[in-house]
Scaffold this motif. Sequence first.
Motif, PDB file in Angstrom:
ATOM      1  N   THR A   1      10.863  17.913 -12.810  1.00 38.15           N
ATOM      2  CA  THR A   1      12.288  17.618 -12.673  1.00 38.15           C
ATOM      3  C   THR A   1      12.433  16.318 -11.888  1.00 38.15           C
ATOM      4  OG1 THR A   1      12.502  18.817 -10.574  1.00 38.15           O
ATOM      5  CG2 THR A   1      12.858  20.081 -12.620  1.00 38.15           C
ATOM      6  N   PHE A   2      13.630  15.761 -11.923  1.00 37.69           N
ATOM      7  CA  PHE A   2      13.873  14.538 -11.158  1.00 37.69           C
ATOM      8  C   PHE A   2      13.639  14.789  -9.674  1.00 37.69           C
ATOM      9  CE2 PHE A   2      16.691  11.891  -8.578  1.00 37.69           C
ATOM     10  CZ  PHE A   2      16.289  10.621  -8.975  1.00 37.69           C
ATOM     11  N   GLY A   3      14.068  15.948  -9.210  1.00 41.11           N
ATOM     12  CA  GLY A   3      13.886  16.285  -7.803  1.00 41.11           C
ATOM     13  C   GLY A   3      12.420  16.363  -7.414  1.00 41.11           C
ATOM     14  N   LEU A   4      11.602  16.918  -8.310  1.00 42.08           N
ATOM     15  CA  LEU A   4      10.174  17.035  -8.027  1.00 42.08           C
ATOM     16  C   LEU A   4       9.519  15.658  -7.968  1.00 42.08           C
ATOM     17  CD1 LEU A   4       7.741  18.882  -7.592  1.00 42.08           C
ATOM     18  CD2 LEU A   4       7.418  18.914 -10.083  1.00 42.08           C
ATOM     19  N   VAL A   5       9.900  14.795  -8.904  1.00 46.41           N
ATOM     20  CA  VAL A   5       9.342  13.438  -8.910  1.00 46.41           C
ATOM     21  C   VAL A   5       9.770  12.684  -7.651  1.00 46.41           C
ATOM     22  CG1 VAL A   5       9.361  11.205 -10.091  1.00 46.41           C
ATOM     23  CG2 VAL A   5       9.200  13.321 -11.424  1.00 46.41           C
ATOM     24  N   ALA A   6      11.043  12.824  -7.284  1.00 47.87           N
ATOM     25  CA  ALA A   6      11.538  12.159  -6.073  1.00 47.87           C
ATOM     26  C   ALA A   6      10.815  12.678  -4.832  1.00 47.87           C
ATOM     27  CB  ALA A   6      13.043  12.374  -5.937  1.00 47.87           C
ATOM     28  N   ALA A   7      10.593  13.991  -4.796  1.00 46.92           N
ATOM     29  CA  ALA A   7       9.886  14.580  -3.659  1.00 46.92           C
ATOM     30  C   ALA A   7       8.444  14.084  -3.605  1.00 46.92           C
ATOM     31  CB  ALA A   7       9.914  16.101  -3.759  1.00 46.92           C
ATOM     32  N   SER A   8       7.819  13.981  -4.779  1.00 51.40           N
ATOM     33  CA  SER A   8       6.440  13.484  -4.845  1.00 51.40           C
ATOM     34  C   SER A   8       6.356  12.051  -4.321  1.00 51.40           C
ATOM     35  CB  SER A   8       5.938  13.542  -6.292  1.00 51.40           C
ATOM     36  OG  SER A   8       4.658  12.949  -6.412  1.00 51.40           O
ATOM     37  N   CYS A   9       7.302  11.215  -4.736  1.00 53.95           N
ATOM     38  CA  CYS A   9       7.328   9.822  -4.266  1.00 53.95           C
ATOM     39  C   CYS A   9       7.552   9.764  -2.756  1.00 53.95           C
ATOM     40  CB  CYS A   9       8.426   9.043  -4.983  1.00 53.95           C
ATOM     41  SG  CYS A   9       8.137   8.791  -6.748  1.00 53.95           S
ATOM     42  N   GLY A  10       8.473  10.581  -2.277  1.00 53.29           N
ATOM     43  CA  GLY A  10       8.778  10.584  -0.852  1.00 53.29           C
ATOM     44  C   GLY A  10       7.613  11.060  -0.006  1.00 53.29           C
ATOM     45  N   LEU A  11       6.956  12.123  -0.459  1.00 53.72           N
ATOM     46  CA  LEU A  11       5.811  12.651   0.288  1.00 53.72           C
ATOM     47  C   LEU A  11       4.656  11.655   0.317  1.00 53.72           C
ATOM     48  CD1 LEU A  11       5.809  16.354  -0.961  1.00 53.72           C
ATOM     49  CD2 LEU A  11       6.265  15.562   1.373  1.00 53.72           C
TER      50      LEU A  11
ATOM     51  N   GLN B   1       1.276   7.824   3.053  1.00 56.23           N
ATOM     52  CA  GLN B   1       0.704   6.475   3.065  1.00 56.23           C
ATOM     53  C   GLN B   1       1.121   5.712   4.320  1.00 56.23           C
ATOM     54  OE1 GLN B   1      -1.928   6.432   0.570  1.00 56.23           O
ATOM     55  NE2 GLN B   1      -1.217   4.330   0.473  1.00 56.23           N
ATOM     56  N   SER B   2       2.366   5.886   4.722  1.00 53.44           N
ATOM     57  CA  SER B   2       2.848   5.203   5.928  1.00 53.44           C
ATOM     58  C   SER B   2       2.079   5.663   7.159  1.00 53.44           C
ATOM     59  CB  SER B   2       4.345   5.471   6.125  1.00 53.44           C
ATOM     60  OG  SER B   2       5.101   4.937   5.064  1.00 53.44           O
ATOM     61  N   ILE B   3       1.828   6.969   7.234  1.00 54.52           N
ATOM     62  CA  ILE B   3       1.089   7.510   8.381  1.00 54.52           C
ATOM     63  C   ILE B   3      -0.311   6.913   8.448  1.00 54.52           C
ATOM     64  CG2 ILE B   3       0.032   9.603   9.320  1.00 54.52           C
ATOM     65  CD1 ILE B   3       2.468  11.151   8.231  1.00 54.52           C
ATOM     66  N   VAL B   4      -0.975   6.881   7.298  1.00 56.45           N
ATOM     67  CA  VAL B   4      -2.360   6.399   7.274  1.00 56.45           C
ATOM     68  C   VAL B   4      -2.429   4.877   7.421  1.00 56.45           C
ATOM     69  CG1 VAL B   4      -4.440   6.209   5.867  1.00 56.45           C
ATOM     70  CG2 VAL B   4      -3.170   8.350   5.908  1.00 56.45           C
ATOM     71  N   VAL B   5      -1.608   4.167   6.654  1.00 57.26           N
ATOM     72  CA  VAL B   5      -1.680   2.702   6.648  1.00 57.26           C
ATOM     73  C   VAL B   5      -1.238   2.111   7.984  1.00 57.26           C
ATOM     74  CG1 VAL B   5      -0.673   0.617   5.627  1.00 57.26           C
ATOM     75  CG2 VAL B   5      -1.473   2.465   4.148  1.00 57.26           C
TER      76      VAL B   5
ATOM     77  N   GLN C   1       0.827  -1.209   0.000  1.00 60.08           N
ATOM     78  CA  GLN C   1       0.000   0.000   0.000  1.00 60.08           C
ATOM     79  C   GLN C   1       0.862   1.258   0.000  1.00 60.08           C
ATOM     80  OE1 GLN C   1      -2.998  -0.667  -0.471  1.00 60.08           O
ATOM     81  NE2 GLN C   1      -3.083  -2.789   0.195  1.00 60.08           N
ATOM     82  N   VAL C   2       2.009   1.169   0.625  1.00 62.12           N
ATOM     83  CA  VAL C   2       2.914   2.314   0.698  1.00 62.12           C
ATOM     84  C   VAL C   2       3.800   2.380  -0.544  1.00 62.12           C
ATOM     85  CG1 VAL C   2       4.814   3.375   1.982  1.00 62.12           C
ATOM     86  CG2 VAL C   2       2.926   2.277   3.217  1.00 62.12           C
ATOM     87  N   LEU C   3       4.462   1.277  -0.846  1.00 63.96           N
ATOM     88  CA  LEU C   3       5.471   1.279  -1.907  1.00 63.96           C
ATOM     89  C   LEU C   3       4.871   1.469  -3.294  1.00 63.96           C
ATOM     90  CD1 LEU C   3       7.799  -1.600  -0.633  1.00 63.96           C
ATOM     91  CD2 LEU C   3       8.054   0.874  -0.328  1.00 63.96           C
ATOM     92  N   LEU C   4       3.800   0.742  -3.604  1.00 61.77           N
ATOM     93  CA  LEU C   4       3.220   0.847  -4.944  1.00 61.77           C
ATOM     94  C   LEU C   4       2.635   2.229  -5.199  1.00 61.77           C
ATOM     95  CD1 LEU C   4       1.545  -2.652  -5.441  1.00 61.77           C
ATOM     96  CD2 LEU C   4       3.639  -1.774  -6.459  1.00 61.77           C
ATOM     97  N   ASN C   5       1.964   2.777  -4.193  1.00 64.26           N
ATOM     98  CA  ASN C   5       1.416   4.125  -4.369  1.00 64.26           C
ATOM     99  C   ASN C   5       2.523   5.152  -4.544  1.00 64.26           C
ATOM    100  OD1 ASN C   5      -1.687   4.624  -4.053  1.00 64.26           O
ATOM    101  ND2 ASN C   5      -1.215   2.898  -2.714  1.00 64.26           N
ATOM    102  N   ALA C   6       3.584   5.011  -3.771  1.00 63.73           N
ATOM    103  CA  ALA C   6       4.693   5.963  -3.883  1.00 63.73           C
ATOM    104  C   ALA C   6       5.375   5.861  -5.245  1.00 63.73           C
ATOM    105  CB  ALA C   6       5.699   5.718  -2.763  1.00 63.73           C
ATOM    106  N   LEU C   7       5.595   4.631  -5.712  1.00 63.31           N
ATOM    107  CA  LEU C   7       6.365   4.429  -6.939  1.00 63.31           C
ATOM    108  C   LEU C   7       5.549   4.598  -8.217  1.00 63.31           C
ATOM    109  CD1 LEU C   7       8.520   1.358  -5.830  1.00 63.31           C
ATOM    110  CD2 LEU C   7       9.226   3.752  -6.007  1.00 63.31           C
ATOM    111  N   VAL C   8       4.238   4.462  -8.117  1.00 67.12           N
ATOM    112  CA  VAL C   8       3.394   4.632  -9.313  1.00 67.12           C
ATOM    113  C   VAL C   8       2.716   6.001  -9.291  1.00 67.12           C
ATOM    114  CG1 VAL C   8       1.437   3.753 -10.632  1.00 67.12           C
ATOM    115  CG2 VAL C   8       3.019   2.151  -9.530  1.00 67.12           C
ATOM    116  N   VAL C   9       1.884   6.218  -8.291  1.00 64.94           N
ATOM    117  CA  VAL C   9       1.148   7.485  -8.210  1.00 64.94           C
ATOM    118  C   VAL C   9       2.110   8.649  -7.991  1.00 64.94           C
ATOM    119  CG1 VAL C   9      -0.676   8.744  -7.003  1.00 64.94           C
ATOM    120  CG2 VAL C   9      -0.855   6.260  -7.298  1.00 64.94           C
ATOM    121  N   GLY C  10       3.106   8.426  -7.148  1.00 65.97           N
ATOM    122  CA  GLY C  10       4.077   9.487  -6.881  1.00 65.97           C
ATOM    123  C   GLY C  10       4.845   9.916  -8.114  1.00 65.97           C
TER     124      GLY C  10
END
Length: 222
Positions: free
Chosen positions: A169-179, A184-188, A147-156
């Motif tokens: 930018t790469f930084g923006l995509v990385a930040a999106s995945c991290g956020l 997701q970790s907080i909620v799940v 629930q955490v990893l797939l959402n971060a790596l796909v949706v992020g």
Amino acid sequence: MLRSGVEERDRIANPRKRNEVIVSTVQSALIAALYILLTLLPSFMSYGMLQLRVSEALTVLPAIFPSAITGVFLGCLLSNILNPSPLGLIDVVAGSLTTLVAAFATWRLAAPWRRKLAKEGFRRSENRDENKELPTWRDLVIPLLPQVLLNALVVGVYLPFLMTPQAVTFGLVAASCGLLALSQSIVVFGLGLPLVTALARTPMGMKSIRRQDASFLTKRTD
């Protein structure tokens, strides 16, 4: 003419099977409706790169209820369609399919935990070594990771391209995945994990767990 034993078993089993299908369908519908409600009511924080989608706590339910796989998928699909600031077909399809795959993975990965619960329940022994073999919330950490990893790596990854296509930018995509991984970790784990462990202790939860364990044992015997 007397019915054969097989025919008699079928006569008894079919109504039970129909009841199980009805219960499963109702559960899926209720979970989908609750997911939509928990997404749309706090819609200001349910969408975007910086989001905290409370409804994602329900994505842990496949660990107990197979019907929740369909429920969270439909809930996510309709929630993305009803997004007050729609992001288009990519978000509707990719986001919903990610939830579906993650839900199925959670259900499969939680099978050992369910089998432990079906066999041992929540009892505790004075023997520490014996307690190591009993089910705990720690057994659910890995099953809930999809629930955490797939959402971060796909949706992020795709959100920046849909929301700020001119400034990706790469930084923006990385930040999106991290956020997204953080939210997701907080909620799940913060909401979903206590929810699923509490539901596992209910008669409804244990009934679902034991039914799946019985089905697993039957298939192994066959």
